[in-house]
Design an enzyme around this catalytic site. Structure first.
Site, mmCIF file in Angstrom:
data_model
loop_
_atom_site.group_PDB
_atom_site.id
_atom_site.type_symbol
_atom_site.label_atom_id
_atom_site.label_comp_id
_atom_site.label_asym_id
_atom_site.label_seq_id
_atom_site.Cartn_x
_atom_site.Cartn_y
_atom_site.Cartn_z
ATOM 1 N N GLN A 1 0.417 -0.952 0.361
ATOM 2 C CA GLN A 1 -0.453 -0.066 -0.091
ATOM 3 C C GLN A 1 0.705 1.129 -0.221
ATOM 4 O O GLN A 1 0.071 2.191 -0.545
ATOM 5 C CB GLN A 1 -0.750 -0.182 1.536
ATOM 6 N N ASN B 1 -1.427 -10.189 9.181
ATOM 7 C CA ASN B 1 -2.564 -9.581 9.067
ATOM 8 C C ASN B 1 -4.378 -9.490 8.472
ATOM 9 O O ASN B 1 -3.719 -9.950 7.857
ATOM 10 C CB ASN B 1 -2.717 -8.216 8.388
ATOM 11 N N GLU B 2 -5.058 -10.395 9.341
ATOM 12 C CA GLU B 2 -6.349 -10.168 8.711
ATOM 13 C C GLU B 2 -6.406 -11.646 8.115
ATOM 14 O O GLU B 2 -6.602 -11.445 7.083
ATOM 15 C CB GLU B 2 -6.987 -9.443 8.351
ATOM 16 N N GLU C 1 -4.527 -2.126 14.488
ATOM 17 C CA GLU C 1 -5.621 -0.781 12.971
ATOM 18 C C GLU C 1 -6.817 -0.148 14.020
ATOM 19 O O GLU C 1 -7.469 -1.326 14.418
ATOM 20 C CB GLU C 1 -5.660 -1.097 11.756
ATOM 21 N N HIS D 1 -1.449 -5.690 -13.172
ATOM 22 C CA HIS D 1 -1.324 -5.101 -14.090
ATOM 23 C C HIS D 1 -2.531 -5.757 -15.068
ATOM 24 O O HIS D 1 -2.367 -5.398 -16.203
ATOM 25 C CB HIS D 1 0.193 -5.151 -14.584
ATOM 26 N N ASP E 1 2.427 0.510 -7.914
ATOM 27 C CA ASP E 1 3.450 0.536 -8.810
ATOM 28 C C ASP E 1 4.569 1.594 -7.847
ATOM 29 O O ASP E 1 6.140 1.213 -7.556
ATOM 30 C CB ASP E 1 3.334 0.919 -10.252
ATOM 31 N N TYR F 1 -12.443 -1.371 13.376
ATOM 32 C CA TYR F 1 -13.007 -0.103 12.562
ATOM 33 C C TYR F 1 -14.383 0.393 12.430
ATOM 34 O O TYR F 1 -14.772 1.601 12.850
ATOM 35 C CB TYR F 1 -12.928 -0.437 10.787
ATOM 36 N N HIS G 1 1.054 -9.104 4.899
ATOM 37 C CA HIS G 1 -0.009 -8.327 4.960
ATOM 38 C C HIS G 1 -0.124 -8.423 3.544
ATOM 39 O O HIS G 1 -0.351 -7.834 2.342
ATOM 40 C CB HIS G 1 0.420 -6.711 5.199
ATOM 41 N N ARG H 1 3.942 -0.082 12.936
ATOM 42 C CA ARG H 1 3.446 -1.253 12.555
ATOM 43 C C ARG H 1 4.301 -0.748 11.328
ATOM 44 O O ARG H 1 3.004 -0.397 10.751
ATOM 45 C CB ARG H 1 2.489 -1.907 12.535
ATOM 46 N N ASN I 1 -7.697 -5.787 14.424
ATOM 47 C CA ASN I 1 -7.809 -4.414 13.474
ATOM 48 C C ASN I 1 -9.265 -4.583 13.607
ATOM 49 O O ASN I 1 -10.315 -4.792 13.145
ATOM 50 C CB ASN I 1 -7.363 -4.647 12.173
HETATM 51 C C1 GBH Z 1 -7.949 -3.588 7.372
HETATM 52 O O1 GBH Z 1 -8.946 -4.138 6.880
HETATM 53 C C2 GBH Z 1 -6.010 -3.635 6.150
HETATM 54 O O2 GBH Z 1 -5.192 -3.593 6.349
HETATM 55 C C3 GBH Z 1 -5.886 -2.617 5.165
HETATM 56 O O3 GBH Z 1 -4.617 -3.078 4.856
HETATM 57 C C4 GBH Z 1 -6.851 -1.370 5.258
HETATM 58 O O4 GBH Z 1 -6.317 -0.664 3.922
HETATM 59 C C5 GBH Z 1 -7.559 -1.410 5.973
HETATM 60 O O5 GBH Z 1 -8.729 -1.786 6.530
HETATM 61 C C6 GBH Z 1 -8.725 0.228 5.598
HETATM 62 O O6 GBH Z 1 -9.643 -0.501 4.806
HETATM 63 O O7 GBH Z 1 -15.292 -3.140 -0.222
HETATM 64 O O8 GBH Z 1 -17.534 -3.112 0.749
HETATM 65 O O9 GBH Z 1 -16.204 -5.073 0.272
HETATM 66 C C7 GBH Z 1 -10.030 -3.540 7.646
HETATM 67 C C8 GBH Z 1 -10.971 -4.820 6.469
HETATM 68 C C9 GBH Z 1 -12.437 -5.767 4.555
HETATM 69 C C10 GBH Z 1 -12.513 -3.277 5.546
HETATM 70 C C11 GBH Z 1 -12.854 -5.419 3.219
HETATM 71 C C12 GBH Z 1 -12.752 -3.113 3.606
HETATM 72 C C13 GBH Z 1 -13.995 -4.330 1.600
HETATM 73 C C14 GBH Z 1 -15.386 -4.070 2.336
HETATM 74 N N1 GBH Z 1 -11.321 -3.963 5.737
HETATM 75 N N2 GBH Z 1 -13.498 -4.846 3.119
HETATM 76 S S1 GBH Z 1 -16.170 -3.949 0.814
#
Ligand code: GBH
Length: 494
Positions: free
Chosen positions: A26, A173-174, A389, A46, A59, A321, A129, A84, A319
């Site tokens: 990322q 990660n996840e 996270e 790609h 890229d 959210y 990751h 991290r 993690n």
């Molecule tokens: C994390 O995933 C990741 O570890 C990290 O890389 C990422 O950048 C960050 O969260 C923010 O997203 O598009 O509606 O289908 C968090 C869990 C699981 C949240 C997949 C978004 C896709 C939902 N993620 N989910 S959707």
């Protein structure tokens, strides 16, 4: 006035670790520089660019491969205790295998780590990751029974090269996102092959991933811990799922959702009995019977494997959210084949009153860190936690005055303090993310950074958002001051 005085008494302890997080694909860019191998995202983005909404890729991304000194400068500006980041497997092992170690890749991470250590910023290293080497994907990736050995070999290279200075490792990660959402499991249902892979891959992946984690943990425990003295854990995405009503059906639906979302990966490692959660195996048995399978359609752990995996984590990385309300309902996508996407028989949605981020899946749900951690604490016998996270997305082209992100972070801080007040063994918190970055299938349209990155500028100039100043103030003072406003938008290093 009285209210804010009361709030200010709730302080974070001095040894509470405040940090920020990123991941290799990322932010790094330099996708084919200095001997790096190709990974699955290089390949996919790609060759199938339309999968990404803005048809972008990683890229160049934030070009942290060339900007790591500026990244560390940002950590110093914020006053972070820790950072991290993840290692790109194909950057240090271009073939995917440990037969060939890329010295330039090792040098990059050494430079980053050493630069951080100069300023007492502790590295928290995620070993995996998502950016699997393409070579290993071609051999079956996480579905190969050999995967756990490949991962163990890779983890050994990581421990050997960086473990003298890195004291916290996160294996994966996840797991859920690796096995269902990202490319590995092809679990999106988008494929048209005759083989219904969703039926099999998610469970096979879950088991292989957990075994790979356990092998890497044991390797660290047996061959490195004594000399290096660090800790090793895993990060699981744990959003909070609350029953929408008090009805037994909704409560059961919410519990099934929790167990299917994160119990599948947490239970084998953190529970006393080990193996997959019984809620899930029971439900699958019932469903499999209806689907006319007379055996459990899940590669269950043997007794020996249960014992091998149980207890293989020094901490539980979370993690977190958001939260969802869950109600029992038959899903319309019901499949005649077993698939974890269809086992839950429930529908989930955010409450209308919760503020929405730029990402459609993300709202600000009240006290959800506390709700998630207190549940996990009771279920898994009081483990040590890190929030690895937590963050908020804004749309691209937003200005630097991200008051919605400020509101989110302040709410998170209150929820962390509720955890600490309740005696939950929570040791640290990593904000996602240090800087704007490539948000997977959302490309550069949903941005999580404390720092804005100018992606049309070849220098990838980083500029602090308002939230960066607010986070800095919290870290420095160890409490949330709701009156605080940055005087200028110019950063300094204190
Ligand atoms: C994390 O995933 C990741 O570890 C990290 O890389 C990422 O950048 C960050 O969260 C923010 O997203 O598009 O509606 O289908 C968090 C869990 C699981 C949240 C997949 C978004 C896709 C939902 N993620 N989910 S959707």
């Amino acid at each position: 006035c009285h209210g804010s005085a009361v709030r200010q008494q709730r302080k974070f302890p001095h040894d509470f670790v405040f940090g920020a997080a990123t991941s290799s694909y990322q932010i790094e860019g330099a996708w084919n520089e200095d001997g790096k191998g190709e990974n699955i995202f290089d390949y996919e983005n790609h060759n199938n660019p339309t999968v990404i909404v803005d048809q972008s890729n990683g890229d160049v991304a934030a070009d942290s491969y060339h900007n790591y000194k500026r990244d560390v400068e940002m950590m110093r500006e914020l006053g972070l205790d820790a950072y991290r980041f993840s290692i790109s497997w194909a950057r240090i092992l271009p073939t995917g295998f440990a037969n060939e170690v890329n010295p330039a890749g090792i040098a990059y991470y050494n430079n980053l780590i050493n630069e951080m250590l100069k300023y007492n910023i502790a590295p928290l290293v995620t070993i995996y990751h998502w950016d699997l080497p393409k070579t290993l994907y071609d051999l079956g990736g996480l579905l190969s029974p050999e995967f756990s050995d490949w991962f163990e070999d890779y983890a050994r290279v990581v421990f050997e090269n960086f473990g003298d200075r890195v004291k916290s490792f996160i294996t994966f990660n996840e797991p859920r996102e690796i096995c269902i959402v990202t490319l590995m499991g092809t679990g999106s249902g988008a494929e048209t092959a005759i083989l219904n892979t969703t039926a099999v891959t998610t469970y096979t992946c879950a088991k292989n991933l957990v075994l790979a984690h356990a092998k890497a943990y044991k390797l660290y425990d047996q061959e490195f811990r004594e000399k290096q003295g660090g800790q090793c854990g895993i990060t699981i995405s744990v959003n909070w799922f609350e029953a929408a009503t008090e009805s037994p059906e909704d409560k059961e639906a919410a519990e099934l959702r929790r167990q299917g979302e994160w119990g599948l990966y947490a239970h084998p490692i953190f529970s006393a009995e080990g193996g997959f959660p019984t809620e899930i195996t029971q439900k699958l048995l019932e469903d499999n019977a209806k689907q006319s399978y007379d055996r459990l359609c899940l590669p269950d752990f043997t007794e020996e494997e249960k014992v091998f995996v149980r207890g293989t984590a020094d901490f539980f990385g979370v993690n977190h959210y958001t939260a969802y309300l869950v109600t029992a309902a038959k899903r319309v996508t019901d499949s005649p084949m077993p698939s974890i996407m269809d086992e839950f028989d429930n529908v989930m949605f955010p409450d209308d009153s919760w503020p929405a981020a730029a990402s459609p899946w993300l709202t600000l749900a009240p006290n959800s860190i506390y709700n998630a951690l207190s549940y996990l604490r009771n279920l898994y016998n009081d483990p040590i936690f890190y929030i690895t996270e937590n963050g908020w997305s804004t749309a691209k082209d937003r200005d630097l005055f991200d008051d919605d992100r400020v509101q989110y972070y302040r709410a998170s801080m209150e929820s962390l303090l509720n955890c600490l007040d309740d005696g939950i063994r929570l040791k640290g918190y990593m904000a996602w993310s240090l800087m704007d970055n490539f948000e997977w299938s959302a490309g550069y349209t949903q941005l999580f950074g404390l720092y804005h990155v100018n992606f049309s500028d070849p220098a990838r100039t980083r500029t602090p958002k308002k939230s960066a100043f607010v986070y800095k103030h919290i870290i420095k003072n160890r409490y949330v001051d709701y009156e605080y406003e940055p005087e200028t938008m110019t950063m300094t290093i204190d």
